[in-house]
Design an enzyme around this catalytic site. Structure first.
Site, short mmCIF file in Angstrom:
data_model
loop_
_atom_site.label_atom_id
_atom_site.label_comp_id
_atom_site.label_asym_id
_atom_site.label_seq_id
_atom_site.Cartn_x
_atom_site.Cartn_y
_atom_site.Cartn_z
N ALA A 63 3.30 -7.75 2.55
CA ALA A 63 1.91 -8.19 2.69
C ALA A 63 1.04 -6.97 2.97
O ALA A 63 1.53 -5.94 3.46
CB ALA A 63 1.81 -9.17 3.86
N GLY A 102 7.16 -9.21 2.45
CA GLY A 102 6.68 -10.13 1.42
C GLY A 102 7.19 -9.75 0.04
O GLY A 102 7.32 -10.61 -0.83
N GLU A 105 10.41 -11.24 -0.26
CA GLU A 105 10.21 -12.70 -0.33
C GLU A 105 9.78 -13.12 -1.74
O GLU A 105 10.21 -14.17 -2.23
CB GLU A 105 9.19 -13.13 0.73
CG GLU A 105 9.75 -12.89 2.14
CD GLU A 105 8.75 -13.19 3.24
OE1 GLU A 105 7.82 -12.39 3.41
OE2 GLU A 105 8.89 -14.22 3.91
N GLU A 125 9.33 -6.94 9.00
CA GLU A 125 8.28 -7.61 9.77
C GLU A 125 8.49 -7.49 11.27
O GLU A 125 7.55 -7.39 12.04
CB GLU A 125 8.21 -9.10 9.38
CG GLU A 125 7.50 -9.39 8.06
CD GLU A 125 8.43 -9.28 6.85
OE1 GLU A 125 9.50 -8.66 6.96
OE2 GLU A 125 8.06 -9.81 5.79
C1 3H9 Z 1 4.77 -8.95 5.55
O1 3H9 Z 1 5.18 -8.71 4.45
C2 3H9 Z 1 4.51 -10.36 6.07
C3 3H9 Z 1 5.08 -11.43 5.21
O2 3H9 Z 1 6.44 -11.62 5.46
C4 3H9 Z 1 4.44 -12.77 5.50
C5 3H9 Z 1 2.98 -12.89 5.26
C6 3H9 Z 1 2.47 -14.33 5.39
N1 3H9 Z 1 0.08 -2.77 3.74
O3 3H9 Z 1 4.46 4.86 4.81
P1 3H9 Z 1 3.74 5.69 3.85
C7 3H9 Z 1 0.07 2.36 3.31
S1 3H9 Z 1 4.41 -7.70 6.63
C8 3H9 Z 1 -0.95 -1.92 3.69
O4 3H9 Z 1 3.15 6.97 4.31
P2 3H9 Z 1 6.15 6.26 2.37
C9 3H9 Z 1 0.21 3.30 4.50
O5 3H9 Z 1 -0.63 2.92 5.56
C10 3H9 Z 1 4.67 -6.20 5.71
N2 3H9 Z 1 -0.79 -0.56 3.60
O6 3H9 Z 1 4.61 5.98 2.51
C11 3H9 Z 1 -0.17 4.62 3.88
O7 3H9 Z 1 -1.58 4.67 3.81
P3 3H9 Z 1 -2.36 6.08 3.99
C12 3H9 Z 1 6.10 -5.85 5.67
C13 3H9 Z 1 0.45 -0.09 3.55
O8 3H9 Z 1 6.34 6.59 0.95
C14 3H9 Z 1 0.36 4.51 2.45
O9 3H9 Z 1 0.53 3.11 2.22
N3 3H9 Z 1 6.23 -4.56 5.01
C15 3H9 Z 1 1.57 -0.93 3.60
O10 3H9 Z 1 6.62 7.17 3.42
C16 3H9 Z 1 1.69 5.21 2.26
O11 3H9 Z 1 2.60 4.75 3.26
C17 3H9 Z 1 6.28 -3.39 5.71
O12 3H9 Z 1 6.23 -3.39 6.92
C18 3H9 Z 1 1.36 -2.32 3.70
N4 3H9 Z 1 2.39 -3.20 3.73
O13 3H9 Z 1 6.85 4.86 2.69
C19 3H9 Z 1 6.44 -2.15 4.89
N5 3H9 Z 1 2.68 -0.17 3.55
O14 3H9 Z 1 -1.89 6.94 2.86
C20 3H9 Z 1 5.59 -1.05 5.42
C21 3H9 Z 1 2.26 1.11 3.45
O15 3H9 Z 1 -3.80 5.67 3.92
N6 3H9 Z 1 5.61 0.15 4.63
N7 3H9 Z 1 0.91 1.17 3.45
O16 3H9 Z 1 -1.93 6.58 5.35
C22 3H9 Z 1 6.62 1.06 4.67
O17 3H9 Z 1 7.62 0.87 5.29
C23 3H9 Z 1 6.40 2.34 3.91
O18 3H9 Z 1 5.04 2.48 3.65
C24 3H9 Z 1 7.17 2.48 2.57
C25 3H9 Z 1 6.71 3.78 1.85
C26 3H9 Z 1 8.67 2.56 2.84
C27 3H9 Z 1 6.87 1.33 1.65
#
Ligand code: 3H9
Length: 686
Positions: A63, A102, A105, A125
């Site tokens: 998400a 998500g 999911e 999450e």
């Molecule tokens: C969910 O899914 C809830 C659902 O189950 C239910 C809903 C009803 N959203 O980490 P990085 C941005 S909860 C918005 O440096 P990497 C991040 O802020 C979600 N922005 O890259 C950054 O921005 P900036 C569950 C996001 O290559 C840029 O992307 N998912 C999101 O080292 C680069 O990020 C997670 O918790 C997001 N979801 O790592 C996954 N994710 O450049 C969270 C990232 O402006 N994300 N950004 O600073 C991660 O774990 C890592 O970002 C990922 C890439 C491994 C994907």
């Protein structure tokens, strides 16, 4: 505005592609586009199957976290996943990069999943204080089995594609072009009916029903890891519902538990921290086009605990290290420890024996200082004495190649004074690793008055390469982390004289969520650290303990007594020492409340953090929180000291400090920034 979702046809397969950089987060436009694409497939008889794939570096990373807390925009994610699953034509998820939250999911909503062998899957999450709320807690146990689902939802960790395939979470691993093979796979399965739906599977739940103790066993086995956190328990309850109830009911439980978490303070703190951590990498006042320097070989001076641990970070990242010591035995001991650590990791199955040899092969131990001449970055990790550091930097100045970065691992000393021993202060920076340096994620990057922008950019980029979280600090005694430790230590020690026990003070900290209290920490680190080594000179409680050889855990005696299993118990001897000092200093003993301990040891830290901010020693309040969470184990569900203070209310913090002001005497002075913010109703982090 163009949609991040596009569709194109390949024969009778509809390829749905998301292009929403940087991580294909499932924001409103993506959700709307996905629903429209499914509608398109349903509405066209010529389409026989659908492939959902993503452009860029990754499959949907979950998400869009930036939407949390804002008014909802329809359709919401659970609906999108349900819409995909209820599509009358087979839908295939084609996964590369990371399918997270998500994103996983969505993949579980698809009827089939194919993936590159490098793909990873997870439901992080829980790290945001949440649970997989788009049917994830109900579909994942049905597909991957309850034990694996429990592990994944409560840890937030990822599994690789091969493991996912073995679990049945991935139907086929793809070698070669992902989309091309996914289309071929869709052709293979296009005629199969009924469509396999994750929500309708029951085989793996039946296995779990045969073992009703599974949930309580899991709770017991993981109690320590989950302590203090709300989300892991609610994740478990949601999976329990998946096992105990039909899908349609379980999903309602999931929704209720998700909303409960989402409205709580822990989720707020953990989501705040997600962005805080990423913001920390950004450096103020540096031109955008600053290029990092190339780091191909690193030099480390000192093969002690710190030097060895620092070296391991680079070796593990495939960067060769030259490590220099003064004497052969110290060098051998240091190299031996590095090997032992790697072998211990291999014994746990987290490294192969080949990887151990590869890392060790990239380590060049030497007694020859001149061997540092070809290093691009040299990190000094020797005694905390200015004279020694200056001497080393003077020597380095003569042998390091032009453009090499010269770094000190000092925890307290003035980087500018160290830099002054060289003719190239622009190349000097502080790289303060935390012990054990191969494990702790935090790196304080200390920006000297003359540190060049490209040196800072290199340090921040390198930190990411070695999997650290770097925070920029200014030059001041103790930088961010250790500077805030000082008022805590001073007041904790005074509280002993006034009537508190080490046990009481530590308990308050542990109940707050810290991994240990100030005196447990002193015993672990060594009561003799920084001691003047003169047993006849006893000026405080710590001197008295050190003089008696009560150096902490390593001597089985410190602020606590330890048994042979290193279990602590309150020490009668320490109490005697405290009583003697109290009498000598004429301090009156009184009952100390837990609240007073909070005010004098935690509120004072907030005050020091505010001073650090107002002096510009931290770029932003959230950086201070990152330091305390990654460097000292501040509970992430409280968001770090500055976020926590905002939640408590800065007026309450100021009032608490005013209560204690007289007792703290000249050791304490208010931060003007804290006073101003409290008076104006302001906050540090929002
Ligand atoms: C969910 O899914 C809830 C659902 O189950 C239910 C809903 C009803 N959203 O980490 P990085 C941005 S909860 C918005 O440096 P990497 C991040 O802020 C979600 N922005 O890259 C950054 O921005 P900036 C569950 C996001 O290559 C840029 O992307 N998912 C999101 O080292 C680069 O990020 C997670 O918790 C997001 N979801 O790592 C996954 N994710 O450049 C969270 C990232 O402006 N994300 N950004 O600073 C991660 O774990 C890592 O970002 C990922 C890439 C491994 C994907």
């Amino acid at each position: 505005m163009t949609s991040p979702i596009s569709t194109n046809r390949h024969g009778d397969i509809l390829i749905v592609t998301s292009n929403n950089p940087p991580v294909n987060a499932l924001g409103a436009a993506v959700r709307q586009g996905l629903v429209a694409a499914i509608k398109e497939a349903e509405g066209d008889d010529a389409i026989k199957a659908v492939v959902i794939t993503c452009a860029g570096q990754t499959y949907f990373a979950g998400a869009d976290i930036t939407e949390f807390g804002k008014p909802p925009v329809m359709p919401w994610l659970p609906e999108v996943v349900d819409r995909i699953e209820s599509c009358s034509k087979p839908v295939v998820a084609a996964v590369h990069g990371t399918a997270l939250g998500g994103g996983l999911e969505i993949a579980l909503g698809c009827h089939y999943r194919v993936a590159l062998p490098t793909a990873k899957f997870g439901v992080p999450e829980v790290k945001l204080g949440l649970l997989p709320g788009a049917g994830g807690t109900q579909r994942l146990p049905r597909v991957a089995g309850v034990p694996k689902a429990l592990e994944m939802v409560t840890s937030g960790g990822m599994i690789g594609a091969k493991e996912a395939a073995a679990l049945g979470l991935v139907d086929r691993l793809i070698e070669g072009d992902l989309v091309e093979h996914a289309v071929a796979y869709a052709e293979e399965v296009r005629a199969i009916r009924p469509l396999p739906k994750s929500s309708e599977r029951d085989d793996k739940l039946a296995e779990a029903r045969a073992n009703p103790a599974i949930f309580d066993d899991f709770r017991k086995a993981n109690a320590r890891k989950m302590k203090g956190f709300e989300a892991p328990e609610l994740n478990i309850q949601a999976v329990e519902a998946a096992v105990a109830k039909p899908y349609a009911e379980g999903v309602l439980d999931e929704r209720r538990l998700f909303m409960q978490l989402m409205s709580g303070s822990q989720a707020r703190a953990q989501q705040y921290f997600f962005f805080a951590e990423r913001k920390a990498a950004k450096i103020d006042n540096i031109p955008d086009d600053t290029r990092p320097r190339d780091i191909k070989r690193v030099g480390v001076i000192g093969a002690g605990t710190m030097g060895g641990g620092i070296s391991m970070n680079f070796l593990s990242a495939g960067i060769p290290v030259t490590i220099v010591e003064m004497a052969q035995d110290a060098l051998d001991r240091g190299t031996g420890t590095v090997r032992k650590n790697y072998e211990a990791t291999a014994a746990k199955g987290r490294m192969t024996p080949e990887q151990v040899e590869q890392a060790m092969g990239a380590l060049n131990p030497t007694l020859d200082f001149n061997a540092l001449a070809d290093c691009d970055l040299i990190i000094e990790a020797v005694f905390e004495t200015m004279e020694i550091k200056q001497e080393i930097f003077g020597k380095l100045d003569k042998i390091a190649k032009p453009g090499a970065i010269l770094a000190s691992n000092t925890s307290y000393l003035n980087i500018d004074e160290i830099a002054a021993a060289t003719s190239r202060p622009q190349d000097v920076v502080g790289l303060h690793f935390f012990s054990p340096a191969n494990i702790m994620k935090l790196l304080e990057v200390v920006r000297g008055a003359n540190t060049a922008p490209d040196v800072l950019v290199t340090a921040m980029q390198l930190a990411k390469r070695i999997k650290k979280v770097a925070v920029v600090a200014g030059v001041c005694h103790g930088f961010i982390g250790n500077r805030m430790l000082m008022p805590r230590q001073v007041e904790a020690t005074k509280l002993l004289l006034e009537g508190a026990t080490p046990d009481q003070i530590d308990r308050v900290h542990v109940e707050f969520g810290m991994p240990m209290g100030p005196f447990q920490m002193a015993d672990l680190a060594g009561v003799d650290i920084g001691w003047h080594r003169d047993p006849t000179r006893i000026e405080n409680i710590r001197d008295a303990l050190a003089a008696e050889g009560r150096w902490g855990q390593k001597k089985n005696a410190g602020f606590y007594d330890y048994d042979e299993k290193r279990r602590p118990s309150p020490s009668a001897r320490v109490q005697e020492i405290i009583d003697e000092f109290r009498a000598k200093e004429g301090v009156e003993k009184r009952d100390i409340s837990d609240q007073e301990i909070v005010e004098r040891t935690l509120y004072t830290m907030v005050n020091e953090g505010a001073k650090i901010l107002e002096e510009g020693m931290a770029q932003r309040a959230s950086d201070i929180d990152v330091v305390w969470i990654y460097g000292y184990g501040w509970p992430v569900y409280r968001g770090g000291p500055m976020h926590w203070a905002d939640g408590e209310g800065l007026d309450k913090i100021v009032a608490g400090l005013r209560n204690q002001e007289a007792r703290m005497g000249s050791d304490f002075s208010f931060s003007q920034l804290l006073l101003d913010k409290a008076a104006s109703g302001g906050k540090f982090t929002r």
